[in-house]
Design a protein around this motif. Structure first.
Motif: not given
Length: 143
Positions: A57-83
């Motif tokens: 259960x501790x490992x499950x919580x750790x994996x979920x927290x790491x996945x959240x960090x990777x999802x939320x702090x991933x760079x935006x990347x790609x072309x931007x739709x503004x000047x």
């Protein structure tokens, strides 16, 4: 790990194939960690090896927290739709909000499904997903 500097005469936006491989490698490690932790949590139904469920259960919580960090702090990347020359001052903010709202909606939908499906289906071996979803919802939606 930061981006390598731009080559002389380059813009720094050359295709980076190693970023895609790194993301795939991280996802594979997280999936393997989730599977191992989930397997350890399932030992709770055993009469002799129930104590192994605690590190699971501790490992499950750790994996979920790491996945959240990777999802939320991933760079935006790609072309931007503004000047990008500075004439559109609200464009970056609107784009930033759009990307973050999409990520949070994805997070809330997956977290709610992880909580609701095992409870509705009433399948005993899916109950660790309730714990993972309960960890993901409050920790992933904080600002």
């Amino acid at each position: 790990m930061g981006r390598p500097p731009a080559k002389p005469g380059g813009t720094g936006e050359e295709p980076r194939s190693h970023d895609r491989r790194d993301r795939a490698r991280r996802a594979a490690w997280l999936a393997a960690g989730f599977a191992v932790s989930y397997g350890l949590v399932l030992t709770v139904v055993s009469d002799t090896f129930f104590w192994v469920a605690i590190p699971g259960m501790l490992g499950l919580g750790t994996v979920v927290l790491l996945a959240l960090q990777l999802l939320l702090h991933r760079p935006f990347g790609g072309a931007v739709p503004y000047a990008t020359d500075g004439t559109d001052r609200r464009g970056p903010v609107r784009y930033h909000y759009k990307v973050l709202v999409r990520r949070y909606l994805l997070l809330v939908a997956v977290g709610a499904a992880m909580v609701a499906v095992p409870l509705v289906a009433d399948v005993g071996f899916l109950y660790p997903f309730v714990g993972a979803g309960l960890v993901a919802l409050p920790l992933g939606t904080r600002f």
